[in-house]
Scaffold this motif. Structure first.
Motif, PDB file in Angstrom:
ATOM      1  N   GLU A   1      55.293  44.282  15.337  1.00 43.49           N
ATOM      2  CA  GLU A   1      55.143  44.081  16.785  1.00 43.49           C
ATOM      3  C   GLU A   1      55.734  42.763  17.278  1.00 43.49           C
ATOM      4  OE1 GLU A   1      51.825  44.404  20.359  1.00 43.49           O
ATOM      5  OE2 GLU A   1      51.164  44.201  18.293  1.00 43.49           O
ATOM      6  N   PRO A   2      55.471  41.619  16.635  1.00 41.68           N
ATOM      7  CA  PRO A   2      56.075  40.372  17.128  1.00 41.68           C
ATOM      8  C   PRO A   2      57.600  40.408  17.118  1.00 41.68           C
ATOM      9  CG  PRO A   2      54.314  39.907  15.566  1.00 41.68           C
ATOM     10  CD  PRO A   2      54.581  41.375  15.487  1.00 41.68           C
ATOM     11  N   GLU A   3      58.176  41.085  16.122  1.00 36.43           N
ATOM     12  CA  GLU A   3      59.630  41.194  16.058  1.00 36.43           C
ATOM     13  C   GLU A   3      60.157  42.050  17.201  1.00 36.43           C
ATOM     14  OE1 GLU A   3      60.531  42.754  12.245  1.00 36.43           O
ATOM     15  OE2 GLU A   3      59.558  41.135  11.133  1.00 36.43           O
ATOM     16  N   THR A   4      59.456  43.147  17.501  1.00 36.56           N
ATOM     17  CA  THR A   4      59.873  44.018  18.602  1.00 36.56           C
ATOM     18  C   THR A   4      59.809  43.278  19.932  1.00 36.56           C
ATOM     19  OG1 THR A   4      59.046  45.966  17.413  1.00 36.56           O
ATOM     20  CG2 THR A   4      59.428  46.203  19.781  1.00 36.56           C
ATOM     21  N   ILE A   5      58.711  42.540  20.161  1.00 36.97           N
ATOM     22  CA  ILE A   5      58.562  41.795  21.405  1.00 36.97           C
ATOM     23  C   ILE A   5      59.635  40.720  21.513  1.00 36.97           C
ATOM     24  CG2 ILE A   5      57.058  40.223  22.683  1.00 36.97           C
ATOM     25  CD1 ILE A   5      54.678  41.810  21.659  1.00 36.97           C
ATOM     26  N   ALA A   6      59.934  40.053  20.390  1.00 44.80           N
ATOM     27  CA  ALA A   6      60.977  39.017  20.405  1.00 44.80           C
ATOM     28  C   ALA A   6      62.332  39.618  20.748  1.00 44.80           C
ATOM     29  CB  ALA A   6      61.035  38.318  19.049  1.00 44.80           C
TER      30      ALA A   6
ATOM     31  N   LEU B   1      62.862  42.399  22.553  1.00 43.01           N
ATOM     32  CA  LEU B   1      62.839  42.787  23.967  1.00 43.01           C
ATOM     33  C   LEU B   1      62.904  41.575  24.887  1.00 43.01           C
ATOM     34  CD1 LEU B   1      60.138  45.602  23.788  1.00 43.01           C
ATOM     35  CD2 LEU B   1      62.590  45.912  24.190  1.00 43.01           C
ATOM     36  N   ALA B   2      62.337  40.455  24.443  1.00 44.53           N
ATOM     37  CA  ALA B   2      62.354  39.245  25.262  1.00 44.53           C
ATOM     38  C   ALA B   2      63.767  38.753  25.503  1.00 44.53           C
ATOM     39  CB  ALA B   2      61.520  38.148  24.602  1.00 44.53           C
ATOM     40  N   GLY B   3      64.686  39.125  24.637  1.00 47.63           N
ATOM     41  CA  GLY B   3      66.079  38.725  24.802  1.00 47.63           C
ATOM     42  C   GLY B   3      66.894  39.687  25.642  1.00 47.63           C
ATOM     43  N   GLN B   4      66.247  40.728  26.187  1.00 47.19           N
ATOM     44  CA  GLN B   4      66.944  41.731  26.999  1.00 47.19           C
ATOM     45  C   GLN B   4      66.599  41.550  28.476  1.00 47.19           C
ATOM     46  OE1 GLN B   4      68.975  43.398  24.990  1.00 47.19           O
ATOM     47  NE2 GLN B   4      67.932  42.437  23.237  1.00 47.19           N
ATOM     48  N   GLN B   5      67.431  42.115  29.325  1.00 42.83           N
ATOM     49  CA  GLN B   5      67.159  42.136  30.766  1.00 42.83           C
ATOM     50  C   GLN B   5      66.369  43.405  31.081  1.00 42.83           C
ATOM     51  OE1 GLN B   5      67.920  39.703  32.994  1.00 42.83           O
ATOM     52  NE2 GLN B   5      68.705  38.477  31.290  1.00 42.83           N
TER      53      GLN B   5
ATOM     54  N   THR C   1      53.965  37.739  25.991  1.00 45.81           N
ATOM     55  CA  THR C   1      54.588  36.601  25.327  1.00 45.81           C
ATOM     56  C   THR C   1      53.788  36.297  24.062  1.00 45.81           C
ATOM     57  OG1 THR C   1      55.347  35.640  27.401  1.00 45.81           O
ATOM     58  CG2 THR C   1      55.205  34.169  25.519  1.00 45.81           C
ATOM     59  N   VAL C   2      54.446  36.266  22.921  1.00 49.52           N
ATOM     60  CA  VAL C   2      53.766  35.945  21.673  1.00 49.52           C
ATOM     61  C   VAL C   2      53.696  34.428  21.528  1.00 49.52           C
ATOM     62  CG1 VAL C   2      53.787  36.143  19.161  1.00 49.52           C
ATOM     63  CG2 VAL C   2      54.499  38.089  20.575  1.00 49.52           C
TER      64      VAL C   2
ATOM     65  N   ILE D   1      64.682  51.758  27.717  1.00 56.18           N
ATOM     66  CA  ILE D   1      64.723  51.243  26.346  1.00 56.18           C
ATOM     67  C   ILE D   1      65.407  52.202  25.373  1.00 56.18           C
ATOM     68  CG2 ILE D   1      62.676  49.826  26.705  1.00 56.18           C
ATOM     69  CD1 ILE D   1      61.050  51.845  25.111  1.00 56.18           C
ATOM     70  N   LYS D   2      65.697  53.434  25.802  1.00 56.15           N
ATOM     71  CA  LYS D   2      66.372  54.348  24.880  1.00 56.15           C
ATOM     72  C   LYS D   2      67.833  53.975  24.666  1.00 56.15           C
ATOM     73  CE  LYS D   2      68.012  58.065  27.967  1.00 56.15           C
ATOM     74  NZ  LYS D   2      69.436  57.993  27.578  1.00 56.15           N
ATOM     75  N   VAL D   3      68.342  53.043  25.459  1.00 55.94           N
ATOM     76  CA  VAL D   3      69.726  52.607  25.254  1.00 55.94           C
ATOM     77  C   VAL D   3      69.854  51.791  23.971  1.00 55.94           C
ATOM     78  CG1 VAL D   3      70.183  52.599  27.726  1.00 55.94           C
ATOM     79  CG2 VAL D   3      69.441  50.484  26.609  1.00 55.94           C
ATOM     80  N   PHE D   4      68.725  51.277  23.454  1.00 53.92           N
ATOM     81  CA  PHE D   4      68.750  50.563  22.181  1.00 53.92           C
ATOM     82  C   PHE D   4      68.635  51.602  21.064  1.00 53.92           C
ATOM     83  CE2 PHE D   4      66.448  47.728  25.235  1.00 53.92           C
ATOM     84  CZ  PHE D   4      67.523  46.889  25.477  1.00 53.92           C
TER      85      PHE D   4
END
Length: 351
Positions: A103-108, A110-114, A121-122, A170-173
């Motif tokens: 989960e922290p990796e996923t949030i990190a 997504l945090a770099g995306q628009q 926020t972790v 998010i399906k574009v990823f």
């Protein structure tokens, strides 16, 4: 792995303004000038929090004080618990699994995306004694699971539309590798303990899913994981997120009863599945494919086969009993091969 401390006891009170988090850290709530080791500042009153390594030996700590600054706001049995500290912080404690670690990796990522929606926020993450600890700022607003019952049809329509658009966003990823994070729903009748990704992928192919490419999906976008704050939407709890066949995104909304709104009163538990039905319909309008009927047929067929095997075993035992009506009871027991300690009481002394 030490799991002797239950998840709901993972945060303990040291004194009025400090808490033992797991067995490694101490969280403190402080007033006054902000220090360099500040973890998070509460903008509503100017107080702040620090998180530091726990001293050795550990300080005395006990249950959270009733009506104190810290409280438990969620309890999912033996799996997870969520603690709230005023209107500033939450700590999510879960049994350590691949999803909670990811989960922290996923949030990190997504945090770099628009993005058009908000994500947590972790502030801090750790693993301690078989549990994961995730510290996040408290999110303003109300969970959809609570707000749904008082919302107008127009407001519900708006949220369902936003959620469907988030799925599309998010399906574009994409990835060329399937993530086996939603195994229990994708293949609820899989062999216990068999979580091989290649087995899950073969199951998806048999249902008619396209496994040439996989898209990012939250996989748990029910009302408990959505916070509504005016026109803003925040999506919580990304531990089940992963790359799945595109068909699964819409199919999950069609078959998963856990995505409905739930309201608990003193006399009953009320469910409303309008949210998931509307999102599923809107995903269909947006061109998302699905394999709902194939999924339901295969599940029913597997259940029927399991029941047939059970009936066959029952008939086998009945035949043994029928042919043994005139024999001593001991012969019946022996025929169905009960453990030695049952067939021979003296075997107890050999254990």
């Amino acid at each position: 792995m030490d799991l002797t401390i239950h998840v709901r006891d993972s945060v303990k009170q040291i004194d009025k303004a400090s808490w033992l988090v797991g067995s490694k850290h101490v969280l403190r709530h402080l007033q006054g000038p902000r220090k360099e080791d500040c973890l998070w500042e509460n903008s509503s009153d100017g107080s702040y929090y620090t998180l530091s390594t726990a001293p050795v030996p550990l300080p005395d700590a006990g249950p959270l004080a009733p009506n104190g600054h810290a409280s438990q706001i969620h309890d999912a049995g033996d799996a997870s618990a969520v603690f709230c500290f005023g209107d500033a912080l939450i700590i999510k404690v879960r049994i350590a699994e691949d999803g909670t670690r990811r989960e922290p990796e996923t949030i990190a990522f997504l945090a770099g995306q628009q993005l058009s929606f908000d994500i947590p926020t972790v502030l801090f993450y750790m693993e301690d004694a078989g549990k994961t600890y995730l510290v996040e700022p408290y999110a303003p607003g109300k969970r959809l699971n609570e707000a749904w019952w008082e919302m107008s049809d127009e407001e519900k329509e708006y949220v369902a539309t936003r959620v469907s658009k988030i799925c599309a966003e998010i399906k574009v990823f994409q990835s060329n590798v399937l993530t086996g994070v939603d195994y229990n729903w994708m293949d609820p009748l899989h062999k216990p303990g068999d979580y091989r990704v290649e087995v899950l992928q073969q199951h998806c192919k048999e249902l008619g899913m396209d496994c040439s490419v996989f898209v990012l999906s939250h996989n748990d976008l029910g009302p408990t994981n959505i916070i509504v704050n005016g026109n803003r939407i925040m999506v919580l709890d990304w531990e089940m997120a992963g790359y799945v066949p595109l068909e699964w995104v819409r199919t999950k909304f069609a078959i998963c009863g856990a995505l409905c709104a739930e309201r608990v009163s003193s006399t009953c538990v009320e469910h409303n599945n309008d949210h998931q039905m509307w999102v599923e319909q809107k995903l269909g309008e947006m061109g998302f494919p699905e394999v709902t009927q194939a999924y339901i047929k295969k599940r029913h067929r597997a259940i029927e086969e399991k029941e047939e095997r059970s009936r066959g075993w029952t008939m086998h035992v009945n035949r043994i009993l029928d042919t043994s009506q005139s024999t001593p009871v001991l012969r019946i027991f022996t025929a169905i091969q009960l453990p030695q300690c049952v067939r021979d009481p003296r075997a107890h002394h050999q254990l």
